[in-house]
Design a protein around this motif. Structure first.
Motif, PDB file in Angstrom:
ATOM      1  N   SER A  26       0.112  -1.315   0.625  1.00  0.00           N
ATOM      2  CA  SER A  26      -0.041   0.266   0.156  1.00  0.00           C
ATOM      3  C   SER A  26       0.609   1.378  -0.350  1.00  0.00           C
ATOM      4  N   ARG A  30       1.298   4.193  -2.910  1.00  0.00           N
ATOM      5  CA  ARG A  30       0.621   5.465  -3.072  1.00  0.00           C
ATOM      6  C   ARG A  30       2.251   6.265  -3.357  1.00  0.00           C
ATOM      7  N   SER A  34       2.005   9.816  -6.802  1.00  0.00           N
ATOM      8  CA  SER A  34       2.611  10.588  -5.787  1.00  0.00           C
ATOM      9  C   SER A  34       3.528  10.773  -7.227  1.00  0.00           C
ATOM     10  N   GLN A 203      -5.063   6.761 -10.179  1.00  0.00           N
ATOM     11  CA  GLN A 203      -3.841   7.029 -10.889  1.00  0.00           C
ATOM     12  C   GLN A 203      -2.242   6.234 -10.442  1.00  0.00           C
ATOM     13  N   THR A 352     -12.096   6.201   2.579  1.00  0.00           N
ATOM     14  CA  THR A 352     -11.400   7.360   3.784  1.00  0.00           C
ATOM     15  C   THR A 352      -9.670   7.359   3.188  1.00  0.00           C
ATOM     16  N   TRP A 353      -9.430   7.634   3.155  1.00  0.00           N
ATOM     17  CA  TRP A 353      -7.960   8.016   2.059  1.00  0.00           C
ATOM     18  C   TRP A 353      -6.782   6.677   2.900  1.00  0.00           C
ATOM     19  N   GLU A 354      -7.205   6.702   4.220  1.00  0.00           N
ATOM     20  CA  GLU A 354      -6.101   5.752   4.958  1.00  0.00           C
ATOM     21  C   GLU A 354      -6.215   4.036   4.360  1.00  0.00           C
ATOM     22  N   ASP A 356      -7.613   1.105   1.858  1.00  0.00           N
ATOM     23  CA  ASP A 356      -7.374   1.127   0.802  1.00  0.00           C
ATOM     24  C   ASP A 356      -8.372   0.359  -0.925  1.00  0.00           C
ATOM     25  N   HIS A 358     -10.679   1.980  -2.051  1.00  0.00           N
ATOM     26  CA  HIS A 358     -11.149   3.490  -2.699  1.00  0.00           C
ATOM     27  C   HIS A 358     -10.295   3.601  -4.153  1.00  0.00           C
ATOM     28  N   LEU A 359      -9.002   3.350  -3.276  1.00  0.00           N
ATOM     29  CA  LEU A 359      -7.994   2.155  -4.835  1.00  0.00           C
ATOM     30  C   LEU A 359      -8.342   1.411  -5.531  1.00  0.00           C
ATOM     31  N   LYS A 362     -11.627   2.896  -7.831  1.00  0.00           N
ATOM     32  CA  LYS A 362     -10.988   3.714  -8.381  1.00  0.00           C
ATOM     33  C   LYS A 362     -10.542   3.472 -10.185  1.00  0.00           C
TER      34      LYS A 362
END
Length: 390
Positions: A26, A30, A34, A203, A352-354, A356, A358-359, A362
């Motif tokens: 994870s 991330r 970036s 992303q 929430t972002w914290e 996984d 949602h990854l 997407k």
């Protein structure tokens, strides 16, 4: 057709899982998100030089490992599980099949050898709009002395800004439909090529807009001429759809695994929520979709392998359209369903972002659109079954 993993298949799967569990956990995912290029160059170097994943399907005469698409599908399933950010899919599933199916031995020798050595990344650019029918190829290849001049735009090219090699489709002036389409192998630094990164929902996979402005190419860069250009492009896209489906099946499995781990720890009313019958039913539905998708994926992988093998079973290879469409339909729907359920079953922290889920949500939504939605592939499947492929 009966299918079971051999000891070699299990070894490939287990070694890929061990590597990606640390190289694409994870935090690593991330960190790659970036970056401007979308992946860690050191991880990609290990994949290309140590693990030799891009060389897997390249014939031995070009320095590759000479294995089949089933072995590649095993790797892709694991890369989908761990959301690996890398040029592996674009290089191995989009560009490599096009190079293998082309008829220019000089181009094949140069680029397949470089891909096998881990020195080159590649992708396939073909569409000027949505869809993947022949009409979406709108770039013009104007004949010129000793070659062609290319002008056109390609939208949503996978890893288009990072690739060293662009395999591009273009058509003769005045041609329509599937006629007059050729494929060219271009160095990405060729004068006249402009590549622009696009903002993406997912992303972990980068897309680009590629523009060709008076790009001069020689006859030596012609991968295949207009007599077989659409056939090669069409088969390459079907093979890529099977590879993407393998990724999606892996992502669906991981979404289920994340959910099972969470509900086994989350407690409500003095018991874990995994003990609630309604939760069990939803997880059972997720598992059913994952297994159906995986079965369709490996059937498609077997068909692709026979299609690429010059000595393959012709009867099996003829099922390429049906197998790849079925795999993409089941894998797309399974991944999106499992990712959405994962968010729901994680409760308030699911988006929430914290965490996984949602990854994966997407990636599921973006992959569902990439290389054709389930609706498009159902249309392809229906057309094939009713003999309307043309």
């Amino acid at each position: 057709m009966e299918f079971a993993f051999t000891e070699e298949h299990l070894m490939i799967r287990d070694s890929a899982e061990r590597f990606l569990a640390s190289a694409s956990d994870s935090l690593a995912v991330r960190a790659s998100m970036s970056r401007a290029d979308g992946y860690d160059p050191e991880v990609w170097q290990r994949i290309g030089l140590e693990l030799c994943w891009p060389a897997l399907m390249v014939p031995e005469r070009f320095g590759g490992m000479g294995l089949g698409f089933v072995e590649l599908a095993i790797l892709l399933e694991q890369s989908g599980r761990f959301l690996l950010g890398s040029p592996l899919f674009a290089t191995a599933c989009l560009a490599t099949p096009a190079l293998l199916l082309g008829d220019n031995p000089v181009v094949q020798e140069r680029w397949l050898s470089a891909i096998a050595a881990g020195e080159t990344t590649a992708t396939l650019a073909f569409a000027s709009g949505k869809g993947w029918d022949a009409q979406s190829v709108q770039t013009i290849a104007q004949p010129a002395a000793g070659g062609f001049v290319l002008d056109g735009v390609y939208t949503q090219v996978v890893d288009g800004t990072q690739a060293d090699l662009l395999v591009v489709a273009a058509r003769n002036p005045g041609s329509e439909g599937a006629s007059g389409i050729s494929l060219f192998a271009l160095d990405a630094d060729t004068a006249g090529i402009t590549r622009t990164a696009l903002p993406t929902l997912d992303q972990t996979r980068r897309l680009a807009r590629v523009e060709l402005h008076n790009v001069v190419v020689s006859d030596a860069q012609l991968l295949c001429g207009p007599d077989q250009g659409w056939a090669v492009l069409h088969d390459s896209l079907q093979i890529a759809a099977a590879g993407l489906a393998a990724e999606q099946a892996g992502g669906a499995q991981q979404a289920l695994d994340l959910t099972l781990a969470y509900i086994a720890e989350r407690r409500q009313f003095s018991r874990t929520i995994a003990s609630f019958q309604a939760i069990k039913h939803r997880c059972a539905d997720m598992m059913l979709q994952v297994e159906c998708a995986r079965s369709a994926v490996y059937y498609a992988a077997c068909v692709v392998q026979e299609h690429l093998d010059p000595d393959g079973d012709v009867a099996v290879a003829s099922e390429l359209t049906m197998a790849t469409a079925t795999a993409k339909i089941h894998a797309s729907e399974a991944f999106f369903h499992c990712a959405a359920e994962s968010i729901q079953l994680h409760g308030g922290v699911g988006f929430t972002w914290e965490y996984d889920p949602h990854l994966y949500f997407k990636r599921a939504r973006a992959s569902e659109q990439l290389l054709g939605t389930p609706a498009l592939h159902r249309e392809r499947l229906a057309a094939h079954l009713f003999g309307e492929d043309a």
